[in-house]
Scaffold this motif. Sequence first.
Motif: not given
Length: 334
Positions: A130-133, A159-160, A203-207
């Motif tokens: 789970s990524a941070h900014p 990622t969840k 979190g997924a859609l951001g990539m």
Amino acid sequence: MAAEMPFELPLVEMRKKIDELYMFGQEKGIDFTDEISKLEERYTKLEEEIYSSISAPQKIHLARHQQRPTSLELIELIFTDFVELHGDRLFGDDLAIVGGIATLNGVPVTVLGQQRGKDTKDNIARFFGSAHPEGFRKALRLMKQAEKFKRPIITFIDTKGAYPGNAAEERGQSEAIARNLREMSILGVPVVCVIIGEGGSGGALGMAVGNRVLMLEHAIYSVISPNGAASILWKDATRADQAAEAMKITAQDLLNFEVIEDIIPEPKGGAHRDYELTAQHIKEFLCKHLKELSVMDDNELKEDRYLKFRKLGQYTFEPVASSEKVNPQVMENE
């Protein structure tokens, strides 16, 4: 069988019986060839029945399997000359997202992936994928670099969801994801995204804003986890299986809805059974789609991506059950 799932237990039991019969025959000098052959046929039939009808709740367990190949493991098997790059040049290096430059069949590419851990220590270091900014900003930095040097971009999604902690919010989590959505939509190079495990929420859609979005056969992709959906809808997280069925989160459902463009087959039993075969399948599909996109210029790639996401959102009308007949003239007047 290693790392078997609950729905695979009938196969485990049958395999155990076959092995026991074989060992007994060897020990006593008795020929059980015909009996073992019949059991093997039953095993093959049962295997086909189980793996051809895996339900959405069962796919969740496969997508989250601890031994499922990670982004880094697949990158190592699919690409050559991978050089990992670090940091967002603003705050730090988020280990939940990995990325760098590599070659795919001799073609330079930029590859990015959400990286969960393989054990407790690694999971803690990588925030369970789970990524941070700063992770999303690192990804965007590498994508803009790829655009500058005209390299295709490949992203692996697993990622969840984005990291939900206070520190992430303080550093601009929602802004970082929103910026990625905007910037990815106008990249002038081919973008192919592959959901390899769980694709959860923003979190997924951001990539995952790509010209092509692909999914492994037993991966899942959803706006919220089934557990979270059940907690919100019914105030009962134990109804997650019911939510999973209703949410249409499997690759097969999403292909029907045209949310994704292709399903990448997995080895029988899941990607964790054979990393190399899984990587081979992914590589074949990546090469296929990148070849199709390579004939487009910058503007055509942007238009293709725009049209893909603009058409998302299908709906149907359900007739309202009523004992009264509707007067068409009244409806027209209204």
